[in-house]
Design an enzyme around this catalytic site. Structure first.
Site, PDB file in Angstrom:
ATOM      1  N   ASP A 155       0.929  -1.119   0.082  1.00 33.21           N
ATOM      2  CA  ASP A 155       0.060  -0.060   0.091  1.00 33.21           C
ATOM      3  C   ASP A 155       0.881   1.297   0.071  1.00 33.21           C
ATOM      4  O   ASP A 155       2.194   1.168   0.145  1.00 33.21           O
ATOM      5  CB  ASP A 155      -0.990  -0.030   1.239  1.00 33.21           C
ATOM      6  CG  ASP A 155      -0.183  -0.389   2.495  1.00 33.21           C
ATOM      7  OD1 ASP A 155       0.962  -0.492   2.734  1.00 33.21           O
ATOM      8  OD2 ASP A 155      -1.004  -0.973   3.427  1.00 33.21           O
TER       9      ASP A 155
ATOM     10  N   HIS B  47      -7.437  -4.502  10.004  1.00 31.91           N
ATOM     11  CA  HIS B  47      -6.905  -4.245   8.562  1.00 31.91           C
ATOM     12  C   HIS B  47      -5.803  -5.097   8.061  1.00 31.91           C
ATOM     13  O   HIS B  47      -4.941  -5.196   8.802  1.00 31.91           O
ATOM     14  CB  HIS B  47      -6.923  -2.733   8.247  1.00 31.91           C
ATOM     15  CG  HIS B  47      -5.978  -1.945   8.486  1.00 31.91           C
ATOM     16  ND1 HIS B  47      -5.890  -0.786   9.168  1.00 31.91           N
ATOM     17  CD2 HIS B  47      -4.337  -2.190   8.423  1.00 31.91           C
ATOM     18  CE1 HIS B  47      -4.758  -0.240   9.588  1.00 31.91           C
ATOM     19  NE2 HIS B  47      -4.035  -1.169   9.211  1.00 31.91           N
TER      20      HIS B  47
ATOM     21  N   ASP C 280      -7.740  -2.271  13.872  1.00 33.05           N
ATOM     22  CA  ASP C 280      -9.202  -2.538  13.464  1.00 33.05           C
ATOM     23  C   ASP C 280      -9.303  -3.592  12.621  1.00 33.05           C
ATOM     24  O   ASP C 280     -10.437  -3.929  11.874  1.00 33.05           O
ATOM     25  CB  ASP C 280      -9.730  -1.370  12.839  1.00 33.05           C
ATOM     26  CG  ASP C 280      -8.739  -0.915  11.480  1.00 33.05           C
ATOM     27  OD1 ASP C 280      -8.018  -1.633  11.007  1.00 33.05           O
ATOM     28  OD2 ASP C 280      -9.320   0.161  10.853  1.00 33.05           O
TER      29      ASP C 280
ATOM     30  N   GLU D  12      -9.729  -1.744   5.047  1.00 29.90           N
ATOM     31  CA  GLU D  12     -10.413  -1.259   6.192  1.00 29.90           C
ATOM     32  C   GLU D  12     -11.531  -1.947   6.442  1.00 29.90           C
ATOM     33  O   GLU D  12     -12.346  -2.446   5.533  1.00 29.90           O
ATOM     34  CB  GLU D  12     -10.797   0.296   6.155  1.00 29.90           C
ATOM     35  CG  GLU D  12      -9.477   1.150   6.277  1.00 29.90           C
ATOM     36  CD  GLU D  12      -8.614   1.269   7.703  1.00 29.90           C
ATOM     37  OE1 GLU D  12      -8.651   0.321   8.333  1.00 29.90           O
ATOM     38  OE2 GLU D  12      -8.033   2.483   7.836  1.00 29.90           O
TER      39      GLU D  12
HETATM   40  C1  GLP Z   1      -0.385   0.254   8.556  1.00 30.67           C
HETATM   41  C2  GLP Z   1       0.003  -0.557   7.385  1.00 30.67           C
HETATM   42  C3  GLP Z   1      -0.408  -2.028   7.592  1.00 30.67           C
HETATM   43  C4  GLP Z   1       0.091  -2.426   8.736  1.00 30.67           C
HETATM   44  C5  GLP Z   1      -0.610  -1.890   9.810  1.00 30.67           C
HETATM   45  C6  GLP Z   1       0.193  -2.005  11.317  1.00 30.67           C
HETATM   46  O1  GLP Z   1      -1.239   1.219   8.559  1.00 30.67           O
HETATM   47  N1  GLP Z   1      -0.880  -0.269   6.165  1.00 30.67           N
HETATM   48  O2  GLP Z   1       0.168  -2.846   6.555  1.00 30.67           O
HETATM   49  O3  GLP Z   1       0.156  -3.834   8.934  1.00 30.67           O
HETATM   50  O4  GLP Z   1      -0.692  -0.433   9.837  1.00 30.67           O
HETATM   51  O5  GLP Z   1       1.087  -1.168  11.545  1.00 30.67           O
HETATM   52  P1  GLP Z   1       2.199  -1.504  12.850  1.00 30.67           P
HETATM   53  O6  GLP Z   1       2.888  -2.877  12.398  1.00 30.67           O
HETATM   54  O7  GLP Z   1       2.841  -0.278  13.025  1.00 30.67           O
HETATM   55  O8  GLP Z   1       1.165  -1.832  14.246  1.00 30.67           O
END
Ligand code: GLP
Length: 248
Positions: free
Chosen positions: A69, A140, A138, A145
């Protein structure tokens, strides 16, 4: 259900165990296609991959990578863009060819055409051999989302308030967090031949339980992984706190 759950002591060990899976895939297929993720969770894995590459144990010269992404509206060199994150935390430190790394273009004038081209590039490469995932609070994956459906292809998505608040720690203020992003779709992710999801930290324990133990539903997008034939979930003790003791 075929999800394999691997328990690690802490995030560092989770990173090493994930690196073992990456190494096995790269060694079996030196021109493999890796689906990569951002966030804090993959950092121990990326540090380990960099170390193994520096020691001559892992060769990225034939590897291709496609990221999950990117924020809409951020230039590739913006400090918080996911392209920049990948350069700084992995690509600049390993022997990968720049033309073999793709990240969705958050500045594309025509986002839907860019999304289509992104899918076509992955298909032209022969599809994703190993997809790395984290999980949002959440539920995702990528930036898919919670909603009423699983969206199949790469698409533009509006970020939830929970996601913008969680990611505000990287920006000057929550107002600076982009409101939308481009993400691989659930279909793109599910088409990967193998998936590794890393989940660390107690703050992820409840959403992980819901994703793994409750019925598959689009309100918890990660729950779709229950239907994939080859998922390895690597979690540390804190994240695994609410999971059953045995594999599900
Ligand atoms: C982000 C990314 C995801 C990631 C998630 C968790 O927003 N788009 O690909 O897995 O949130 O992030 P973190 O590993 O910092 O908790």
């Amino acid at each position: 259900m075929k999800m394999q759950i691997v328990r690690a002591k802490d995030p560092e060990e989770a990173g090493r165990l994930a690196a073992d899976v990456f190494a096995a895939v790269i060694q079996a297929k030196p021109a493999c296609v890796l689906g990569l993720a951002t966030g804090s969770t993959p950092l121990p894995l990326y540090r380990e991959l960099i170390a193994r590459n520096a020691r001559g144990e892992l060769d990225f010269s034939g590897v291709r990578t496609a990221n999950l992404d990117e924020y809409v509206g951020l230039a590739p060199d913006h400090p918080q863009s996911y392209r920049r994150f990948m350069q700084e935390n992995l690509f600049d430190h390993i022997n990968i060819r720049p033309e073999n790394t793709i990240v969705p273009d958050g500045l594309a004038a025509d986002i839907s055409a860019m999304c289509q081209a992104y899918e076509q590039k992955i298909a032209a490469w022969g599809g994703i051999d190993l997809q790395l995932l984290g999980i949002g609070h959440d539920g995702h994956i990528g930036f898919n989302e919670p909603g009423d459906a699983f969206l199949v292809p790469t698409h533009r998505t509006v970020l939830t308030e929970m996601t913008r608040t969680a990611n505000a720690r990287f920006f000057a203020s929550e107002n600076d967090v982009p409101t939308s992003a481009v993400t691989m779709g659930i279909g793109t992710i599910m088409a990967a031949r193998k998936i590794v999801m890393i989940v660390t930290g107690r703050d992820k324990a409840e959403i992980l339980r819901r994703a793994v133990c409750e019925p598959v539903r689009p309100r918890v997008q990660a729950s779709i992984l229950q239907l994939h034939p080859d998922v390895t979930l690597i979690c540390d003790e804190a994240a695994a706190e609410r999971l059953p003791q045995r594999n599900v």
